[in-house]
Design a protein around this motif. Structure first.
Motif, mmCIF file in Angstrom:
data_model
loop_
_atom_site.group_PDB
_atom_site.id
_atom_site.type_symbol
_atom_site.label_atom_id
_atom_site.label_comp_id
_atom_site.label_asym_id
_atom_site.label_seq_id
_atom_site.Cartn_x
_atom_site.Cartn_y
_atom_site.Cartn_z
ATOM 1 N N ARG A 249 0.809 -1.224 0.000
ATOM 2 C CA ARG A 249 0.000 0.000 0.000
ATOM 3 C C ARG A 249 0.835 1.265 0.000
ATOM 4 N N PHE A 251 4.437 3.150 -1.831
ATOM 5 C CA PHE A 251 5.398 3.108 -2.936
ATOM 6 C C PHE A 251 6.499 4.116 -2.634
ATOM 7 N N PRO B 40 11.564 8.890 9.054
ATOM 8 C CA PRO B 40 12.309 7.637 8.950
ATOM 9 C C PRO B 40 13.554 7.813 8.088
ATOM 10 N N VAL B 49 12.945 13.232 1.580
ATOM 11 C CA VAL B 49 11.848 12.400 1.078
ATOM 12 C C VAL B 49 10.607 13.259 0.935
ATOM 13 N N TYR B 51 6.827 13.086 0.870
ATOM 14 C CA TYR B 51 5.812 12.123 1.311
ATOM 15 C C TYR B 51 4.453 12.554 0.782
ATOM 16 N N LEU B 68 -5.902 9.992 6.176
ATOM 17 C CA LEU B 68 -4.721 10.007 7.048
ATOM 18 C C LEU B 68 -4.866 11.169 8.038
ATOM 19 N N GLU B 72 -0.506 12.079 11.959
ATOM 20 C CA GLU B 72 0.388 11.134 11.300
ATOM 21 C C GLU B 72 1.131 11.822 10.145
ATOM 22 N N HIS B 76 5.784 13.105 8.838
ATOM 23 C CA HIS B 76 6.469 12.990 7.546
ATOM 24 C C HIS B 76 6.935 14.329 6.983
ATOM 25 N N PHE B 252 7.802 9.157 -1.602
ATOM 26 C CA PHE B 252 7.098 8.095 -0.881
ATOM 27 C C PHE B 252 5.605 8.359 -0.958
ATOM 28 N N MET B 253 4.879 7.411 -1.511
ATOM 29 C CA MET B 253 3.438 7.582 -1.690
ATOM 30 C C MET B 253 2.692 6.513 -0.915
ATOM 31 N N GLU B 254 1.784 6.967 -0.053
ATOM 32 C CA GLU B 254 0.978 6.027 0.734
ATOM 33 C C GLU B 254 -0.444 6.032 0.185
ATOM 34 N N LEU B 255 -0.962 4.859 -0.121
ATOM 35 C CA LEU B 255 -2.275 4.783 -0.759
ATOM 36 C C LEU B 255 -3.362 4.481 0.258
ATOM 37 N N PRO B 256 -4.575 4.954 -0.003
ATOM 38 C CA PRO B 256 -5.696 4.668 0.892
ATOM 39 C C PRO B 256 -5.925 3.159 1.028
ATOM 40 N N THR B 257 -6.233 2.727 2.225
ATOM 41 C CA THR B 257 -6.455 1.298 2.447
ATOM 42 C C THR B 257 -7.939 0.985 2.538
#
Lengths: 279, 279
Positions: A249, A251, B40, B49, B51, B68, B72, B76, B252-257
């Motif tokens: 989830r 990248f 991180p 990075v 984010y 998100l 949180e 980042h 850095f890419m965070e995708l919806p869960t």
């Protein structure tokens, strides 16, 4: 569009080595490939991070200089695919062991000092499992997996242990500067045909919206069960197998901090190049 | 194609509040926005990075549910832009303080429980500095920075402290379900015009190859020097200023869960939508 040079000699050589020479395999098992360092914990994603070096379009545009050592790549994943400095062969990582599949079709051990210009890895953790009932070719496997995955908008690591009545794979030779374009390199690729072979497919499914960054859809490499041969998968006839999928989830893409990447023209649509390169 | 509703009343209201009401500003200074947690460490990139939460095309396609929490997101980055749950206003983060600029043009404090559907942040560290000699509009600033940056293939965080004889910004109102498309939402945007104002531009330059994932080129928000008003920048006349740029070599890419992201159609080319939304 499919333009292969099937080197029968290379194929024969592969078969001879698979069936006969056990010595190198034992050496490979003792190579210090392992991943000692934990993946960075990122915002609850834990290990569900797909880590990538550089971009696909940079590779399509001849940015082949290795820019990340494998010993660093290993800290981001125990599973994945890619290539090496100068485009020397196909990379495959499985269970923490990294392999280089050269144009003889054989899987060589990889040292930490070797570098990659483009790779995608993750720490594989099974989220979904599917039993595969053949016969099934590459396209049919993709259609089957697409019908099972929760969304086409996520990244997936795909792992298939299977037996194949037929499998066709390729590798590419090391390039010298000035580097030719990838679409021209693949016209000199070596193609290997396996029959009645057991092994593992290692790859990823990426969403359409990362076109230019990675391969949209599936990108799969192969290694034989004895870990001695393989390549970039062109097609197969899978008889039966087990697929496991890791839903990633997040990248993470790290860009080259020097070299050709800074100057390369990345604004073009290279999908037609990509189709010739992948298939 | 440019379709704005310039709310003169809103503009006047902004000016009145900037010149008069000091109380809210003091409250804002004491809000616990700060970033306590270190970013991180990723493969030597350290804080370099960028984010990102979700993708631009998902936002263009009405995926507005916050996924998100800001508490949180703050881990980042201390610098960045985005929006909030239901598309309620423009987000701007500067020096670790997060602000929500609503359709009255004012910058409100942000609580950690609020959530974002789309945001891009980083820990800003100056890599390059440039003195800006005006007059210079938005396009001219972009051309100037492009002439100074080392490569169009990297991501940059852009920070400009300046004085502006004129600046036009906008914000968008909170949306209710069923969510309209972003291109339709901006037809109801509120536009604010500032004159002779000091403040900071906060934004990013993303490479062309992330089309669909983020805005190719520049995407810039604004906040006044007293941190009490701002918006998504439409244009300006900068008189003088100092630009600092953070070269971010990792993305850095965070995708919806969960939620709409799983089902949304992301295979289309939405560049014409994007142009209407951004300008």
């Amino acid at each position: 569009m499919k333009k292969h040079q099937s080197f029968i000699m290379a194929t024969l050589f592969v078969f001879l080595l698979i069936s006969g020479c056990a010595e190198r395999t034992e050496d490979m098992g003792t190579e210090p490939y392992g991943v000692d360092e934990a993946s960075p914990e990122l915002s609850g994603s834990g290990n569900d991070v797909l880590y990538q070096v550089s971009t696909l379009d940079a590779l399509l545009q001849s940015v082949y200089d290795g820019i990340l050592p494998i010993e660093e790549l290993e800290t981001h994943g125990d599973f994945g695919i890619g290539t090496f400095d100068g485009l020397e062969g196909e990379m495959l990582a499985l269970d923490g062991d990294y392999y280089q599949i050269k144009t003889d079709g054989l899987a060589y051990p990889v040292s930490g000092e070797m570098a990659t210009p483009f790779a995608t890895v993750t720490f594989f953790e099974t989220d979904e499992s599917f039993e595969l009932e053949g016969p099934m070719n590459l396209t049919e496997l993709e259609v089957f997996l697409d019908s099972k995955l929760p969304s086409e908008n996520l990244f997936y690591a795909v792992h298939v242990d299977g037996t194949f009545s037929y499998l066709k794979a390729r590798s590419v030779p090391k390039q010298e500067k000035p580097y030719p374009r990838l679409v021209d390199v693949v016209s000199t690729q070596a193609v290997f045909e396996f029959e009645n072979i057991g092994g593992t497919l290692v790859g990823f499914r990426a969403p359409d919206y990362v076109k230019g960054v990675n391969v949209p859809g599936y990108h799969i490499h192969f290694i034989t069960r004895d870990r001695r041969a393989g390549g970039h998968v062109l097609d197969f006839k899978l008889e039966d197998g087990d697929a496991t999928v890791d839903i990633t989830r997040a990248f993470f893409m790290e860009l080259p901090t020097s070299g050709d990447f800074y100057e390369v023209e990345l604004g073009q649509d290279l999908q037609s190049d990509l189709e010739r390169v992948e298939k």
